[in-house]
Design a protein around this motif. Structure first.
Motif, PDB file in Angstrom:
ATOM      1  N   LEU A 138       0.836  -1.207   0.000  1.00 23.87           N
ATOM      2  CA  LEU A 138       0.000   0.000   0.000  1.00 23.87           C
ATOM      3  C   LEU A 138       0.870   1.256   0.000  1.00 23.87           C
ATOM      4  O   LEU A 138       0.685   2.178  -0.786  1.00 23.87           O
ATOM      5  CB  LEU A 138      -0.831  -0.027   1.286  1.00 23.87           C
ATOM      6  CG  LEU A 138      -2.292   0.304   1.231  1.00 23.87           C
ATOM      7  CD1 LEU A 138      -2.941   0.023   2.572  1.00 23.87           C
ATOM      8  CD2 LEU A 138      -2.581   1.672   0.799  1.00 23.87           C
ATOM      9  N   ILE A 139       1.858   1.242   0.905  1.00 23.28           N
ATOM     10  CA  ILE A 139       2.697   2.430   1.063  1.00 23.28           C
ATOM     11  C   ILE A 139       3.599   2.619  -0.165  1.00 23.28           C
ATOM     12  O   ILE A 139       3.592   3.669  -0.803  1.00 23.28           O
ATOM     13  CB  ILE A 139       3.599   2.318   2.330  1.00 23.28           C
ATOM     14  CG1 ILE A 139       2.773   1.963   3.553  1.00 23.28           C
ATOM     15  CG2 ILE A 139       4.451   3.573   2.535  1.00 23.28           C
ATOM     16  CD1 ILE A 139       1.867   2.998   4.065  1.00 23.28           C
ATOM     17  N   ASN A 140       4.355   1.534  -0.494  1.00 22.23           N
ATOM     18  CA  ASN A 140       5.378   1.690  -1.528  1.00 22.23           C
ATOM     19  C   ASN A 140       4.794   1.890  -2.916  1.00 22.23           C
ATOM     20  O   ASN A 140       5.230   2.739  -3.671  1.00 22.23           O
ATOM     21  CB  ASN A 140       6.306   0.468  -1.579  1.00 22.23           C
ATOM     22  CG  ASN A 140       7.049   0.322  -0.280  1.00 22.23           C
ATOM     23  OD1 ASN A 140       7.177   1.304   0.461  1.00 22.23           O
ATOM     24  ND2 ASN A 140       7.507  -0.883   0.018  1.00 22.23           N
ATOM     25  N   GLU A 141       3.775   1.076  -3.213  1.00 20.48           N
ATOM     26  CA  GLU A 141       3.302   1.103  -4.598  1.00 20.48           C
ATOM     27  C   GLU A 141       2.174   2.084  -4.826  1.00 20.48           C
ATOM     28  O   GLU A 141       1.958   2.542  -5.921  1.00 20.48           O
ATOM     29  CB  GLU A 141       2.836  -0.301  -5.019  1.00 20.48           C
ATOM     30  CG  GLU A 141       3.998  -1.233  -5.143  1.00 20.48           C
ATOM     31  CD  GLU A 141       3.553  -2.630  -5.488  1.00 20.48           C
ATOM     32  OE1 GLU A 141       2.456  -2.800  -6.039  1.00 20.48           O
ATOM     33  OE2 GLU A 141       4.319  -3.555  -5.172  1.00 20.48           O
ATOM     34  N   TYR A 142       1.442   2.383  -3.789  1.00 23.19           N
ATOM     35  CA  TYR A 142       0.279   3.220  -4.052  1.00 23.19           C
ATOM     36  C   TYR A 142       0.372   4.621  -3.453  1.00 23.19           C
ATOM     37  O   TYR A 142       0.172   5.607  -4.142  1.00 23.19           O
ATOM     38  CB  TYR A 142      -1.002   2.507  -3.594  1.00 23.19           C
ATOM     39  CG  TYR A 142      -2.183   3.199  -4.204  1.00 23.19           C
ATOM     40  CD1 TYR A 142      -2.428   3.111  -5.577  1.00 23.19           C
ATOM     41  CD2 TYR A 142      -2.987   4.022  -3.447  1.00 23.19           C
ATOM     42  CE1 TYR A 142      -3.459   3.802  -6.172  1.00 23.19           C
ATOM     43  CE2 TYR A 142      -4.040   4.721  -4.039  1.00 23.19           C
ATOM     44  CZ  TYR A 142      -4.253   4.604  -5.402  1.00 23.19           C
ATOM     45  OH  TYR A 142      -5.260   5.293  -5.990  1.00 23.19           O
ATOM     46  N   LEU A 143       0.695   4.702  -2.171  1.00 24.46           N
ATOM     47  CA  LEU A 143       0.689   6.032  -1.534  1.00 24.46           C
ATOM     48  C   LEU A 143       1.917   6.860  -1.907  1.00 24.46           C
ATOM     49  O   LEU A 143       1.804   8.046  -2.220  1.00 24.46           O
ATOM     50  CB  LEU A 143       0.593   5.890  -0.007  1.00 24.46           C
ATOM     51  CG  LEU A 143      -0.722   5.316   0.523  1.00 24.46           C
ATOM     52  CD1 LEU A 143      -0.675   5.179   2.041  1.00 24.46           C
ATOM     53  CD2 LEU A 143      -1.896   6.211   0.143  1.00 24.46           C
ATOM     54  N   GLU A 144       3.107   6.227  -1.880  1.00 25.66           N
ATOM     55  CA  GLU A 144       4.350   6.984  -2.105  1.00 25.66           C
ATOM     56  C   GLU A 144       4.364   7.750  -3.429  1.00 25.66           C
ATOM     57  O   GLU A 144       4.700   8.932  -3.446  1.00 25.66           O
ATOM     58  CB  GLU A 144       5.551   6.060  -1.988  1.00 25.66           C
ATOM     59  CG  GLU A 144       6.491   6.557  -0.893  1.00 25.66           C
ATOM     60  CD  GLU A 144       7.605   5.565  -0.658  1.00 25.66           C
ATOM     61  OE1 GLU A 144       7.823   5.240   0.505  1.00 25.66           O
ATOM     62  OE2 GLU A 144       8.227   5.104  -1.659  1.00 25.66           O
ATOM     63  N   PRO A 145       3.948   7.106  -4.526  1.00 22.05           N
ATOM     64  CA  PRO A 145       3.944   7.869  -5.788  1.00 22.05           C
ATOM     65  C   PRO A 145       3.041   9.097  -5.737  1.00 22.05           C
ATOM     66  O   PRO A 145       3.220  10.042  -6.500  1.00 22.05           O
ATOM     67  CB  PRO A 145       3.403   6.859  -6.806  1.00 22.05           C
ATOM     68  CG  PRO A 145       3.623   5.531  -6.206  1.00 22.05           C
ATOM     69  CD  PRO A 145       3.590   5.710  -4.730  1.00 22.05           C
ATOM     70  N   LEU A 146       2.076   9.102  -4.832  1.00 22.77           N
ATOM     71  CA  LEU A 146       1.188  10.259  -4.709  1.00 22.77           C
ATOM     72  C   LEU A 146       1.733  11.288  -3.720  1.00 22.77           C
ATOM     73  O   LEU A 146       1.077  12.280  -3.407  1.00 22.77           O
ATOM     74  CB  LEU A 146      -0.201   9.821  -4.225  1.00 22.77           C
ATOM     75  CG  LEU A 146      -1.041   8.973  -5.161  1.00 22.77           C
ATOM     76  CD1 LEU A 146      -2.262   8.431  -4.436  1.00 22.77           C
ATOM     77  CD2 LEU A 146      -1.480   9.786  -6.366  1.00 22.77           C
ATOM     78  N   GLY A 147       2.920  11.012  -3.179  1.00 25.18           N
ATOM     79  CA  GLY A 147       3.501  11.930  -2.200  1.00 25.18           C
ATOM     80  C   GLY A 147       2.866  11.772  -0.832  1.00 25.18           C
ATOM     81  O   GLY A 147       2.840  12.704  -0.026  1.00 25.18           O
ATOM     82  N   SER A 154       2.217   9.322   2.816  1.00 23.86           N
ATOM     83  CA  SER A 154       2.659   8.224   3.674  1.00 23.86           C
ATOM     84  C   SER A 154       1.443   7.674   4.382  1.00 23.86           C
ATOM     85  O   SER A 154       0.410   8.338   4.447  1.00 23.86           O
ATOM     86  CB  SER A 154       3.636   8.726   4.729  1.00 23.86           C
ATOM     87  OG  SER A 154       4.852   9.011   4.135  1.00 23.86           O
ATOM     88  N   GLY A 155       1.587   6.484   4.961  1.00 22.46           N
ATOM     89  CA  GLY A 155       0.439   5.920   5.667  1.00 22.46           C
ATOM     90  C   GLY A 155       0.868   4.884   6.678  1.00 22.46           C
ATOM     91  O   GLY A 155       1.957   4.313   6.576  1.00 22.46           O
ATOM     92  N   SER A 163       3.648  13.327   2.621  1.00 21.20           N
ATOM     93  CA  SER A 163       5.038  13.209   3.043  1.00 21.20           C
ATOM     94  C   SER A 163       5.838  14.433   2.608  1.00 21.20           C
ATOM     95  O   SER A 163       7.017  14.548   2.847  1.00 21.20           O
ATOM     96  CB  SER A 163       5.654  11.906   2.541  1.00 21.20           C
ATOM     97  OG  SER A 163       5.158  11.592   1.280  1.00 21.20           O
ATOM     98  N   GLY A 164       5.185  15.367   1.956  1.00 27.48           N
ATOM     99  CA  GLY A 164       5.839  16.658   1.761  1.00 27.48           C
ATOM    100  C   GLY A 164       6.295  16.966   0.352  1.00 27.48           C
ATOM    101  O   GLY A 164       6.472  18.123   0.005  1.00 27.48           O
ATOM    102  N   ASN A 165       6.457  15.926  -0.507  1.00 26.80           N
ATOM    103  CA  ASN A 165       7.021  16.217  -1.819  1.00 26.80           C
ATOM    104  C   ASN A 165       6.006  16.868  -2.748  1.00 26.80           C
ATOM    105  O   ASN A 165       6.237  17.925  -3.295  1.00 26.80           O
ATOM    106  CB  ASN A 165       7.518  14.929  -2.480  1.00 26.80           C
ATOM    107  CG  ASN A 165       8.447  14.192  -1.563  1.00 26.80           C
ATOM    108  OD1 ASN A 165       9.057  14.814  -0.686  1.00 26.80           O
ATOM    109  ND2 ASN A 165       8.543  12.892  -1.729  1.00 26.80           N
ATOM    110  N   LYS A 166       4.853  16.215  -2.844  1.00 25.13           N
ATOM    111  CA  LYS A 166       3.908  16.667  -3.862  1.00 25.13           C
ATOM    112  C   LYS A 166       2.750  17.459  -3.279  1.00 25.13           C
ATOM    113  O   LYS A 166       2.319  18.449  -3.811  1.00 25.13           O
ATOM    114  CB  LYS A 166       3.314  15.428  -4.559  1.00 25.13           C
ATOM    115  CG  LYS A 166       4.121  14.924  -5.681  1.00 25.13           C
ATOM    116  CD  LYS A 166       3.258  13.957  -6.430  1.00 25.13           C
ATOM    117  CE  LYS A 166       3.927  13.537  -7.720  1.00 25.13           C
ATOM    118  NZ  LYS A 166       3.202  12.490  -8.359  1.00 25.13           N
TER     119      LYS A 166
END
Ligand code: XMP
Length: 623
Positions: free
Chosen positions: A427-436, A438-439, A465-468
């Motif tokens: 969930l975190i690596n493949e789905y949430l992270e690309p959207l900027g 965290s979970g 997480s601050g990037n996007k």
């Protein structure tokens, strides 16, 4: 019960959370409808002008799954089949039902692909692209002979189908919920096609109920349990109107689990609308004593329901009321019954306090009177208005009978996490992270509902997480905020595709989570006072910002979560929009408002969360 001297539509109850909602919608179209069991004989079905098959929690292949005499499709009356009904029609008439790719709960876009209006029949009332509401596991894999595919969605090929010759209409989605905005147009077209007479009205309902009440009560009187909420107040006034105020005696129990100052406010309101024949009992100590150390939501609900009854029994004993001369009155409405597994094929979501076993026994003995038990909240409000009740009595926000007892989550301090925790990484690596984003999966559980069944699962907490993206209104570039609509899509996607969670919350404070743990906490004076304080801040904020009329309810939920080592509870904001509480969507509050409200709350909590889950898959309350 209709003796069918008047025109009526049959709604077949396969145990769906929504079967009675269909009946409610039919009444809104001024048409009488009757809920019937699937086992009803073909002869009985012949008396109706149209038949609607509801949804249901089972799969058609399950042993003992409810079915129906397939000759109803040959009666020559229009038949509308929804969700389980859609699958059952396909299964019985020679199509195929398969397990869905993903269990699908929430919004989807329906595309009408059939060009011929004539073939579409009642579905021609739909726009070519329209929003629909799904709540299902299985799906139709192949249509039965004679059926045409009329509409599809991304995840569901046969979302709407028609047999034009036999006037059979089937939909995988729920037509009857508000979240299918054009559903009422289609139901109206169905009514037109059946030719049924439009003879139902609230005035008529009131007259019928008053005479039914008189008959049921006979020479007895009513001992009415009242909470000051809309339902019990409307039921109380109806009974007083039918029997006279002297024959209806009220008991208002202050459970200690009410909002701040609510007991005093309720007493005042009841007196103002002419309800004076009642007793107030302070039951705070009894409730707290009985709930000591309890953490399981269903156990809490059972204890609260039983404590209500023990108090009622003690008061009636003190008043020397003879059970032969008195009946127990309750303001039960339809969702209380259905969510408590109140119909033959329904699944239990949660036991409402007026449906505990002791009450069920009294109902069987014919000692309970519930004049509005077949209505939904919107109808109760219309009935209250019909009887001349003021706006503040009729439009008060609903508040659950068990009160803060189900808004204060309890825990013995052990983290509870799903077995398939690996899903978390995906969930975190493949789905949430690309959207900027965290979970983290929070190590506690809450109740939810999906596909007509109860769930008890963990919530996922997300933050930028601050990037996007950012949800912080203080940032100069506000366009970086994730829109509420995107959050809604995200939460629907996550709960559909990662079924280890049934809720998603946005973290409003602190800015991120490094560590989250369950902390020990039970129902105690201190936690009740804390919740009342937080709730009071939220209610005042909502009143000041004129949010109260936009939302159905605005619960604040105390959750035993220590965030980043802060040894305090966290609070969840749960503003919700709904019409009858069977489906609901989270209120899309603006970021500046969320930020202002968060600042008012942070000092006494470890974190502030904003619940971005619709119902289904969440429920409105967390327990
Ligand atoms: P859920 O949490 O099931 O709630 O989505 C639907 C509606 O019912 C209220 N609620 C209750 N009301 N007794 C009541 O009178 C209860 O035990 C109860 N539990 C939930 C809830 O506040 C919402 O309006």
């Amino acid at each position: 019960m209709n003796n069918l001297k008047i025109d009526s539509i049959a709604v077949v109850d396969f145990g769906s959370q929504y079967a009675h909602l269909i009946a409610n919608r039919i009444r809104r179209l001024n048409v009488h409808s009757e809920i019937v069991l699937p086992e009803t004989s073909l002869e009985e079905f012949k008396k109706f002008k149209g038949i609607i098959l509801s949804g249901g929690p089972q799969s058609v292949y399950e042993k003992g799954a409810p079915t129906i005499d397939k000759r109803i499709f040959e009666l020559g009356v229009p038949v509308l089949c929804i969700c389980y009904g859609h699958q059952l029609a396909a299964y019985l008439l020679g199509g195929k039902v398969v397990a869905g790719k993903a269990k699908e709960y929430g919004l989807a876009e329906l595309q009408i692909i059939e060009k011929s209006k004539k073939n579409c029949g009642i579905f021609s009332a739909f726009s070519q692209k329209t929003q629909v509401w799904m709540s299902h596991g299985d799906t139709v894999g192949a249509l039965a002979p004679g059926f045409l595919k009329v509409g599809t969605t991304d995840d569901c090929e046969f979302a709407a189908a028609v047999n034009p010759e036999k006037k059979i209409y089937t939909t995988q989605f729920h037509l009857e919920v508000n979240h299918t905005p054009e559903g009422m147009k289609v139901l109206d077209a169905f009514i037109v096609q059946t030719g049924v007479a439009r003879t139902w009205s609230m005035k008529q309902f009131l007259e019928r109920k008053m005479s039914e009440v008189k008959e049921q009560i006979g020479s007895r009187s009513v001992f009415m349990l009242t909470s000051g909420g809309v339902d019990s107040t409307v039921a109380y006034v109806l009974l007083s109107k039918a029997l006279g105020t002297k024959r209806v005696y009220g008991l208002f129990v202050d459970t200690g689990l009410l909002r701040k100052d609510e007991a005093k406010k309720t007493e005042k309101l009841l007196k103002r609308i002419g309800i004076k024949n009642f007793h107030v009992h302070n039951g705070r100590r009894e409730f707290l004593k009985n709930l000591k150390g309890i953490t399981d939501p269903e156990e809490k609900r059972a204890i609260i329901g039983k404590t209500f009854l023990d108090i009622q029994a003690a008061v009636t004993k003190k008043m020397k009321l003879n059970p032969k001369e008195w009946m127990l009155g309750q303001g039960t409405i339809y969702p209380d019954t259905i969510e408590s597994k109140g119909t033959k094929h329904a699944d239990k979501i949660k036991t409402h306090h007026n449906r505990v076993p002791e009450i069920m026994k009294m109902i069987e003995e014919g000692r309970v009177i519930e004049p509005i038990a077949e209505l939904y909240k919107d109808e109760v409000r219309a009935l209250g208005t019909e009887m001349g009740l003021p706006k503040e009595a009729v439009w008060k926000h609903p508040f659950p009978g068990p009160g803060l007892g189900v808004r204060i989550l309890c825990s013995n301090g052990d983290d509870v996490l799903p077995n398939e925790y690996m899903v978390h990484e995906e969930l975190i690596n493949e789905y949430l992270e690309p959207l900027g984003l965290s979970g983290v999966i929070a190590p506690i559980r809450s109740v939810g509902v999906g596909g007509d069944s109860r769930s008890y699962k963990n919530p996922l907490i997300i933050w930028a997480s601050g990037n996007k993206h950012s949800y912080n209104s203080n940032r100069s570039n506000k366009s970086q905020n994730i829109s509420m609509e995107e959050l809604e899509k995200l939460s629907t996607y996550i709960t559909n595709h990662f079924p280890v969670v049934n809720r998603v919350c946005l973290l409003l404070a602190p800015h991120g989570i490094e560590q989250v743990a369950a902390r020990s906490g039970y129902l105690s004076d201190a936690r009740i006072a804390h919740t009342q304080k937080l709730d009071n801040i939220v209610m005042k904020f909502a009143e000041k910002n004129k949010i109260m009329d936009d939302v159905w309810q605005f619960p604040s939920v105390l959750v035993p979560l220590s965030i980043n080592g802060v040894k305090k509870d966290a609070v969840v904001l749960r503003p919700i929009c709904s019409d009858e509480a069977m489906t609901a969507h989270f209120y899309k509050m603006s970021y500046p408002r969320l930020s202002k409200l968060t600042k008012l709350l942070t000092s006494s909590v470890s974190g502030v969360l904003f619940d971005i889950t619709n119902k289904p898959p969440g429920t409105i309350e967390w327990e």
